[in-house]
Design an enzyme around this catalytic site. Structure first.
Site, short mmCIF file in Angstrom:
data_model
loop_
_atom_site.label_atom_id
_atom_site.label_comp_id
_atom_site.label_asym_id
_atom_site.label_seq_id
_atom_site.Cartn_x
_atom_site.Cartn_y
_atom_site.Cartn_z
N TYR A 46 12.69 11.36 -17.68
CA TYR A 46 11.92 11.28 -16.44
C TYR A 46 12.63 10.47 -15.35
O TYR A 46 12.49 10.76 -14.16
CB TYR A 46 10.55 10.66 -16.70
CG TYR A 46 9.59 11.48 -17.53
CD1 TYR A 46 9.94 12.75 -17.99
CD2 TYR A 46 8.33 10.99 -17.85
CE1 TYR A 46 9.06 13.50 -18.74
CE2 TYR A 46 7.44 11.73 -18.61
CZ TYR A 46 7.81 12.98 -19.06
OH TYR A 46 6.93 13.72 -19.81
N ASN A 76 -1.93 -16.50 20.12
CA ASN A 76 -3.01 -15.69 19.56
C ASN A 76 -2.55 -14.25 19.34
O ASN A 76 -2.43 -13.48 20.28
CB ASN A 76 -4.21 -15.72 20.49
CG ASN A 76 -5.52 -15.40 19.79
OD1 ASN A 76 -6.53 -15.15 20.42
ND2 ASN A 76 -5.52 -15.42 18.48
#
Length: 663
Positions: free
Chosen positions: A395, A307
């Protein structure tokens, strides 16, 4: 008496041997005889003598000479495989060695230990545990907390109280009370039924990470596991006995139930297991070969093992560490491309980035300055175009600090969440020793790491997206002033034409993989678990995105180094020349077309092993020491660096007039 574990047509057989002087041929025949004895039709054979076979080790798949004696060829309790000649193996057959296990061919049992207490594990620690660099011990404080937590469980059992997961069923069966006589069976049934995963098994490194992380969570002392059982889990880890864990099947709430159940299944001696000594074999044989016994689960212990969010988080650790590594090296690769394309350093000016003080942006710009032309590292290539008529760069070059920078900041954000998750208790119910009670909650829900890893994939992907555009510029003669596709005799040779296509295809795949899995949820367990995180897929696809980023940057690294060839005899800066030399140590220049995939893999390996960073980092850090007082970290609010840096960057590659362009 020596004994060997032998695999014949999917069956594992324990074969004792009276004498080490017996031969490998005898072992093969005895294994076949035992196999035939267990089959109603003798396995389709008339007699042992008519069976033709060869024998190989499970570890490494090395063939054995059948005339060798067992004492000369094998170790006691070694795992071997008898392969019947004429058998055709299914392509879906699980091989003796899982994917990636070649990395374990050099496995050496570690001598150093990491002490776990559930509170101080780092992402790098877990990755190192996955690599098999350390064994595990608990701190004395952790052992005390584990004992105290288990005392609460024993008290509940003694008082016969009804508590979820201890004396009741699970999920929709939470209101079903289980008789005391069946509480042990309850835990085993839980592990068996929840072992329902599918897909390829986790590679050994990831299985080790998952097991180590579950140990760390149990060490916090809120799970109710007994110290005896936890020590058995640690012994399995230290022996590198790794259960078969399918990578698919978790919805990320209530925790990673399926993969953790497969983890627990191997520890109780069921299902398959792998170790460097045995390869894949039945878990009970692998444990026995290492002198270990299967775990006998006590009440609550099956639930304690399965768990939690450890599958999402352990894979997330690897993703964060690999993302950090490739993000650092992306700056170096991009700087080399900028140099080849004769770009300017002016866009990385300190004062520009001080006006937009994102931490990642400032750091990336700094790295570019430390690698490119300056008084510290003059570049003959930069000098060759100092007074060219270009105004500013595309860019993909000029905006590297802004694009790479946000990837760095994304990684830092995700790493913080993953580190918290590493050291969090994620069980249900939680056992509070100081309050002597258990409380049901929702710490098992994987939304935190799921959302973070979806974000990581999106952030890191952009490193590949912008890299692919730089590869295009390198390969396109109208943009690079270099030969088409970076090769001489174009037409006869195709050069980097398809390498760029490979990069483009990976970027396109990433666009689909970057769709967040955590925006989805499906109700499970008869609406008891009515909202889930889908974090397992978030983690797995984040790793796939990062692998693609590494591969795209590997192509760019090769292309940039190939571009350097056409600028010789001019030399770039010292750190970038060192990067070039590193690449050339594993990949020679492209004089004419050749098989390219091995070159891409070699460059990819340099990036994965962080060799590019290792070469460049000393120069970056030396530059930092000389420009940042007392080597302090870069402040996100700093508006300028030391005046000495401003002086050192007064030389720029080409004339710049702000009035000529607005883009």
């Amino acid at each position: 008496m020596p004994r060997y574990t032998v695999h014949v047509r999917g069956e594992w057989l324990a074969v004792p041997c009276r004498s080490g002087a017996s031969t490998v041929r005898w072992l093969g025949k005895e294994a076949v005889r035992r196999y035939m004895k267990n089959k109603p039709d003798n396995g389709g054979f008339g007699s042992v003598e008519e069976v033709q076979f060869y024998v190989r080790r499970c570890k490494g798949l090395g063939l054995l000479d059948q005339d060798d004696t067992l004492e000369d060829a094998l170790e006691d309790n070694e795992f071997v495989e008898v392969v019947i000649q004429g058998d055709v193996m299914s392509p879906d057959f699980i091989p003796s060695q899982p994917e990636g296990v070649h990395l374990y061919s050099k496995y050496r049992e570690p001598e150093q230990y990491i002490y776990l207490d559930g509170n101080h594990l780092t992402t790098q620690d877990l990755v190192n545990l996955g690599k098999g660099l350390y064994k595990i011990k608990l701190t004395p404080e952790a052992e005390t907390k584990v004992r105290e937590s288990r005392d609460v469980i024993e008290s509940i059992l003694k008082e016969q109280r009804v508590v979820y997961g201890i004396t009741t069923g699970f999920g929709k069966f939470a209101r079903t009370v289980i008789p005391n006589s069946k509480l042990w069976e309850l835990q085993v049934n839980l592990v068996r039924s929840h072992s329902a995963g599918v897909g390829k098994p986790l590679i050994p490194e990831r299985s080790r990470m998952l097991l180590a992380l579950r140990i760390n969570v149990l060490a916090k002392g809120y799970s109710g596991i007994s110290l005896e059982t936890l020590h058995q889990v640690i012994e399995a880890f230290n022996a590198s006995c790794l259960p078969y864990i399918p990578e698919q099947g978790t919805v990320g709430a209530s925790g990673d139930l399926a993969p953790l159940s497969h983890l627990a299944l191997g520890l109780i001696g069921e299902g398959k297991m792998w170790s460097p000594k045995s390869g894949w074999a039945d878990a009970k044989y692998v444990l026995e070969a290492h002198g270990l016994k299967p775990i006998t689960l006590k009440p609550k212990e099956g639930l304690a093992l399965i768990n939690g969010t450890q599958m999402i988080t352990s894979l997330g650790c690897e993703a964060v560490e690999r993302a950090s590594a490739i993000a650092r090296q992306a700056d170096i690769v991009a700087a080399l491309t900028l140099e080849v394309l004769k770009g300017t350093t002016r866009a990385f000016d300190t004062d520009i980035h001080a006006l937009r003080p994102h931490r990642g942006q400032i750091e990336v710009a700094f790295r570019f300055r430390s690698l490119l032309d300056s008084d510290h590292h003059p570049s003959e290539i930069a000098e060759s175009h100092r007074f060219c008529d270009r105004v500013q760069d595309a860019y993909t070059l000029r905006c590297c600090p802004q694009v790479h920078g946000v990837a760095n900041d994304t990684i830092a954000f995700v790493k913080d969440i993953i580190t918290t998750e590493l050291n969090s208790a994620t069980d249900n119910p939680m056992v509070f020793a100081e309050r002597k009670e258990t409380i049901s909650g929702g710490n098992f829900h994987g939304e935190y790491p799921a959302k973070a890893l979806d974000y990581l994939a999106i952030g890191v992907h952009e490193l590949a997206a912008i890299s692919e555009r730089r590869i295009e510029r390198l390969c396109n003669p109208s943009l690079s002033e270099l030969p088409p596709f970076l090769v001489t005799e174009g037409g006869l040779n195709s050069g980097f034409m398809i390498a760029h296509c490979t990069a483009a295809s990976l970027v396109s795949e990433n666009k689909a993989l970057c769709h967040p899995s955590s925006v989805d949820t499906l109700s499970t367990s008869a609406a008891t678990e009515d909202h889930v995180s889908m974090g397992g897929w978030a983690a797995r696809k984040a790793l796939k995105v990062i692998e693609h980023v590494e591969q795209v940057l590997a192509v760019e690294l090769l292309a940039a180094c190939q571009g350097i060839e056409f600028l010789r005899p001019l030399r770039t800066t010292t750190p970038l020349e060192k990067v070039y030399d590193l690449v050339r140590s594993v990949v020679r220049p492209w004089m004419k077309d050749r098989f390219m995939a091995p070159d891409i893999e070699a460059a990819h390996r340099l990036l994965v092993d962080q060799k590019v960073w290792e070469v460049a980092e000393p120069y970056i850090e030396k530059y930092r020491r000389e420009h940042l007082p007392e080597s302090r970290p870069i402040s996100p609010t700093a508006f300028s660096l030391a005046a000495s840096e401003n002086a050192s960057r007064c030389r720029h590659q080409h004339h710049h007039s702000d009035s000529e362009e607005f883009d």
